[in-house]
Motif scaffolding. Structure first.
Motif, short mmCIF file in Angstrom:
data_model
loop_
_atom_site.label_atom_id
_atom_site.label_comp_id
_atom_site.label_asym_id
_atom_site.label_seq_id
_atom_site.Cartn_x
_atom_site.Cartn_y
_atom_site.Cartn_z
N ASP A 173 0.86 -1.18 0.00
CA ASP A 173 0.00 0.00 0.00
C ASP A 173 0.90 1.23 0.00
O ASP A 173 1.48 1.58 1.02
CB ASP A 173 -0.88 -0.05 1.26
N TYR B 134 0.38 4.37 -0.11
CA TYR B 134 0.02 5.50 0.74
C TYR B 134 0.37 5.23 2.20
O TYR B 134 0.85 6.10 2.91
CB TYR B 134 -1.46 5.84 0.60
N GLY B 135 0.16 3.99 2.60
CA GLY B 135 0.50 3.63 3.97
C GLY B 135 2.00 3.59 4.20
O GLY B 135 2.47 3.74 5.32
N PRO C 280 3.16 10.73 5.68
CA PRO C 280 2.36 11.80 5.09
C PRO C 280 2.89 13.21 5.36
O PRO C 280 2.52 14.14 4.66
CB PRO C 280 0.99 11.61 5.76
N PRO D 90 2.92 13.15 -0.15
CA PRO D 90 2.33 11.94 -0.74
C PRO D 90 0.86 12.08 -1.13
O PRO D 90 0.44 11.57 -2.16
CB PRO D 90 2.49 10.90 0.36
N HIS D 91 0.07 12.80 -0.31
CA HIS D 91 -1.37 12.85 -0.64
C HIS D 91 -1.65 13.63 -1.91
O HIS D 91 -2.74 13.58 -2.45
CB HIS D 91 -2.16 13.45 0.52
N SER E 162 -0.94 10.78 -7.29
CA SER E 162 -1.90 9.72 -7.59
C SER E 162 -1.34 8.39 -7.11
O SER E 162 -0.15 8.29 -6.79
CB SER E 162 -2.17 9.67 -9.08
N GLY E 163 -2.17 7.36 -7.09
CA GLY E 163 -1.73 6.05 -6.62
C GLY E 163 -0.51 5.53 -7.36
O GLY E 163 0.44 5.03 -6.76
N GLN F 204 2.54 7.54 -6.34
CA GLN F 204 2.98 7.13 -4.99
C GLN F 204 3.79 5.85 -5.06
O GLN F 204 4.84 5.74 -4.44
CB GLN F 204 1.76 6.91 -4.09
N GLN F 205 3.29 4.90 -5.86
CA GLN F 205 4.00 3.64 -5.94
C GLN F 205 5.37 3.84 -6.59
O GLN F 205 6.35 3.23 -6.22
CB GLN F 205 3.16 2.60 -6.69
#
Lengths: 328, 342
Positions: free
Chosen positions: B114, B116-117, B121, B168-169, B172-173, B176-177
Motif C-alpha cells: 500500500d 500511501y500507507g 504523510p 504523498p497525498h 496519484s496512486g 505514490q508507488q
C-alpha cells in the motif's frame, strides 16, 4: 418477442457539493437492463461506479447538489417516489445491495440469524419470526452455507463465508434486482472463484437480475451479460459481453482491455498514460480526449451517445449517427 | 531413492554465488494468553529453501495467510527466523554485526503493498528520498541531490521540480508507488523485494508499474522477489514461480513450463480460479476446491493441501508430508503424485 425491461435509467445525474465546487460523480447516465440479465459496471477507481449504485438505491449522502433523471423500475418511475415510499417499497424489498467490503459490515455482537431476519421483519410487518427464520435458512442453503452457522457470530466465520452471509441477507427478501459492489475483491482467489460459482448458480436458478460493480474485468466476465464502462462519471460504452470481450468500441475500453494481464494467452500489455480528469471541473469536450490516441478536432466538443448495430452504445466521436466508424 | 531435492535450472555458471540463498527457513510466532501463558505457535514459515541469482526474478504466489509476506519480512530482517539460515552473497545474516546489517539493509530494497500507507504523510518527496541516505551516511548535499535526480528520472517522476516539494497525498496512486520504488532504489540495492506492489492499483496503472520494475531490473541487473496473489501478472515478469501453501513452498517451476502445465493440484486450482476476460466464462462453472486454507497453529498431518485436494491418495497424503519431487528440468513439486515408481 419483446423482453421485459426491469430497469430503465435515463439521464441520471448525481452531483456532490464540495468546498471546491460540484463533483459530477454520475453525469447523464442512461441504460436499460433486461430482467434476468447481469450488468457489470467496470472502470477505474473514482469513475463513479459506486455512486451510480447509490444513486439507483437512493442511498445518498447529505451534500447533494443535483440528483435528477428518471429510473423506471418494473414499469414505475421510482424517482418520483417520496423517501418514505421508496424506503418501504423499493429499497431492500425490491432492490437490494451488497455494499463494498460488506463482509466487515456485519454487526459483531449479533448472531448472524438475528441480523438476517431484521430486514425481513422490518419490511413485512405481518411476517412472523418463524417464517423469517425459515426464509433465512432457505437462502443460506442457496449461497451454500451450512444452516447451523446461522447461530454463530460473524467473527466465527471466515471472510468468504461472511461475504456469502451478506449476499444471503440481500437475497432474503426476494428482491428483483441485486446490486453487488465489488463482492469478491477483498477475497482470496479460490474463495472468489467459489463465490462466483454461487452467484452464477443463483442467476441460473432464480433468474435474479444483478448489477455487478467491479474493477476486475476478468472476474466480471464470469457473470456479465452486459458490460458498462464508466469513465470520469460518464458511461462511455454499454455493450453485450459477447461483443465487448472480443471487440470493444470506445478507445478507452480498448485500452482498458489491453491493460488486463491474461493467464492463458500471451499478449502485449499496454497502459494508459496520464490520469482521469478531475470531476469538479471536467473538460468541456470528451473527458477521455486528453489521454486518447485517436483524438481529433471534434473531440473538443462533448460527444453524443451513438447506438451501434448490435445494440451497443458508445460515447465517442469516432462513430457518427449511423454507427459508421469515422476517422478510425 | 527418489526423494531428491530439486535442482532448478541454473543457466548461470557453476561457480556463481547466488545473491540470496535461503536454507530451511522457519519463522514461528508464539501466541501468548494474558501475556505469559504460552498458548501455541503459529508456523508462519515452515521450512523454505531457495536460491536467487543476480538479475533473476522469482514470483511467489499464494493466498493470504500462506506465509508470503512473512518470507519477505524474514529476509528483510524484520522478523527473526526461528530456524534455518539466510545467506546474502554467501554471508550468513546471523553472523552480521551492526555495521554488517546496515550494509545489508542498504543493498535490499523493499516495495510495500500500500504505497500511501508506506509513505510518511508529513514528509515531502525530497525528504522521503533523503531519509535513507541520511541513515546510511551519505550526507553530502550534492551527492544527495544527484542521486535523487537520477532515481526520480528512472522511475519517471518527471519533471523532477514538480514533484520534489509535494507531499504523498498530492500524488496519484501510481505516482505514490513510483515514489516507493524510487526510495527502494536510491541506495543502489542488489535485491528488490516487492510485496504485492500493484494489487492496490488500477488495471491501467498496474502494467506501467510492472514494466517500470522490469526496466529497472534489466538496467541494474537486480534480483527481484515478486510476491503476489495474482497469477496473471507473473507471466510478464518472472523467470521462475514458486507457489506457497500453508507456510511451505509446494511448487517451484520455470514460468513458461508452469503456464503450460501447473503441477501441484493447488497451483492447478489457482490457475483454474483465475478468470481471463472472456465472454465464454459465463457459460461454465469453475472447478475449484472449497474449504479454507489450514490453520498454521495446528496444520493438518501429511500434505497441508490434502483436506481440499481432489487427487488425494488415501493413506499417503494424509499421513506423510511429501518431499520435493523433481518432475523435469524445469519443474518440481512437493506432491505425492510425482513420486517415481520404483
Amino acid at each position: 418477442m419483446s423482453k421485459k425491461i426491469l430497469l430503465d435509467v435515463k439521464n441520471l445525474k448525481l452531483y456532490f457539493r464540495t468546498r471546491s465546487g460540484s463533483v459530477q460523480a454520475v453525469d447523464d447516465v442512461s441504460f436499460r437492463l433486461e430482467a434476468g440479465k447481469t450488468l457489470a459496471v467496470v472502470g477505474e477507481s473514482g469513475c463513479g461506479k459506486t455512486s451510480l449504485a447509490k444513486a439507483i438505491l437512493r442511498l445518498l449522502p447529505r451534500n447533494i447538489s443535483t440528483y435528477s433523471g428518471s429510473i423506471i423500475f418494473d414499469g414505475e418511475d421510482i424517482m418520483k417516489y417520496s423517501d418514505e415510499k421508496f424506503r418501504r417499497e423499493i429499497r431492500w424489498s425490491n432492490i437490494a445491495m451488497v455494499p463494498q467490503a460488506s463482509m466487515n459490515s456485519l454487526n459483531p455482537v449479533m448472531r448472524i440469524e438475528d441480523q438476517l431476519i431484521e430486514p425481513l421483519l422490518l419490511h413485512d410487518r405481518h411476517m412472523s419470526k418463524k417464517k423469517a427464520l425459515d426464509r433465512v435458512n432457505e437462502v443460506f442453503n442457496i449461497v451454500g452455507l451450512p444452516t447451523d452457522f446461522l447461530r454463530r457470530y460473524p467473527f466465527e466465520l471466515s471472510g468468504g463465508m461472511r461475504q456469502r452471509a451478506t449476499i444471503a441477507m440481500a437475497l432474503a427478501s426476494n428482491p428483483k434486482l441485486v446490486v453487488l459492489d465489488e463482492p469478491s475483491s477483498a477475497l482470496d482467489l479460490l474463495t472468489q472463484a467459489n463465490l462466483m460459482n454461487v452467484l452464477k448458480k443463483i442467476k441460473h436458478e432464480f433468474n435474479t437480475t444483478f448489477i455487478l460493480i467491479t474493477h476486475d474485468i476478468g472476474t466480471a466476465s464470469e457473470l456479465a451479460d452486459e458490460i458498462a464502462v464508466m469513465y470520469a462519471g460518464e458511461m462511455v460504452e454499454f455493450s453485450s459481453a459477447d461483443y465487448f470481450y472480443t471487440d470493444a468500441h470506445h478507445p478507452y475500453s480498448r485500452k482498458l482491455m489491453a491493460s488486463v494481464p491474461t493467464l492463458r494467452e500471451d499478449k502485449e500489455l499496454q497502459f494508459i498514460p496520464g490520469q482521469p480528469p478531475s470531476l469538479i471541473n471536467p473538460p468541456q469536450g470528451c473527458r477521455y480526449s486528453a489521454r486518447c490516441e485517436k483524438r481529433f478536432e471534434k473531440c473538443s466538443m462533448h460527444p453524443k451517445t451513438t447506438e451501434l448495430e448490435h445494440g451497443a452504445q458508445v460515447k465517442c466521436w469516432l462513430y457518427d449517427e449511423t454507427g459508421e466508424v469515422k476517422h478510425a | 531413492m527418489p526423494n531428491v531435492a530439486v535442482n532448478l535450472p541454473q543457466e548461470q555458471p557453476e561457480q556463481e554465488v547466488p545473491v540470496l540463498r535461503v536454507e530451511n527457513l522457519h519463522t514461528w510466532f508464539e501466541i501468548r494468553r494474558m501475556g505469559f501463558i504460552k498458548a501455541g505457535v503459529v508456523r508462519a514459515l515452515d521450512g523454505v529453501s531457495f536460491e536467487l541469482y543476480q538479475g533473476e526474478t522469482i514470483s511467489i504466489v499464494g493466498e493470504s495467510g500462506c506465509g508470503k509476506s512473512t518470507l519477505a519480512k524474514t529476509i528483510l530482517g524484520i522478523h527473526h527466523p526461528t530456524k534455518g539460515a539466510i545467506y546474502f552473497e554467501n554471508r550468513n545474516l546471523s553472523d552480521l554485526d551492526k555495521q554488517g546489517w546496515k550494509k545489508y539493509r542498504s543493498s535490499v530494497g523493499y516495495i510495500q503493498q500500500d504505497p500511501y500507507g508506506a509513505l510518511p504523510p508529513f514528509m515531502s518527496v525530497q525528504r522521503i528520498l533523503e531519509e535513507p541516505m541520511k541513515i546510511n551516511g551519505i550526507s553530502n548535499k550534492k551527492e544527495q541531490a544527484k542521486r535523487i535526480r537520477q532515481v526520480m528520472e528512472e522511475v519517471k517522476l518527471a519533471p523532477i521540480e514538480d514533484f520534489l516539494y509535494k507531499f504523498p497525498h498530492m500524488l496519484s496512486g501510481g505516482q505514490q508507488q513510483r515514489l516507493v520504488i524510487a526510495r527502494a532504489m536510491i541506495l543502489g540495492p542488489k535485491l528488490l523485494i516487492a510485496d504485492e506492489p500493484v494489487s492496490m492499483l488500477d488495471a491501467s496503472v498496474r502494467v506501467e508499474i510492472l514494466q517500470l520494475m522490469q526496466g529497472l531490473q534489466k538496467k541494474h541487473n537486480l534480483g527481484i522477489i515478486y510476491i503476489t496473489h495474482d497469477l496473471s501478472t507473473v507471466r510478464y515478469f518472472s523467470e521462475r514461480i514458486f507457489s506457497m501453501y500453508g507456510a511451505k513452498i509446494i511448487e517451484k517451476s520455470a514460468t513458461k513450463a508452469l503456464l503450460k502445465q501447473p503441477r501441484h493440484p493447488y497451483t492447478q486450482a489457482l490457475f483454474e480460479a483465475t478468470s481471463d476476460p472472456d465472454a465464454e466464462n459465463l457459460k461454465s462453472f469453475k472447478e475449484v476446491p472449497t474449504g479454507e486454507p489450514p490453520s498454521l497453529m495446528n496444520p493438518p498431518k501429511g500434505c497441508r493441501f490434502h483436506p481440499r485436494c481432489s487427487k488425494i491418495i488415501k493413506g499417503l497424503c494424509d499421513k506423510e508430508m511429501p518431499p520435493e519431487f523433481k518432475i523435469n528440468e524445469e519443474q518440481g513439486a512437493a506432491c505425492w503424485l510425482y513420486k517415481e515408481d520404483e
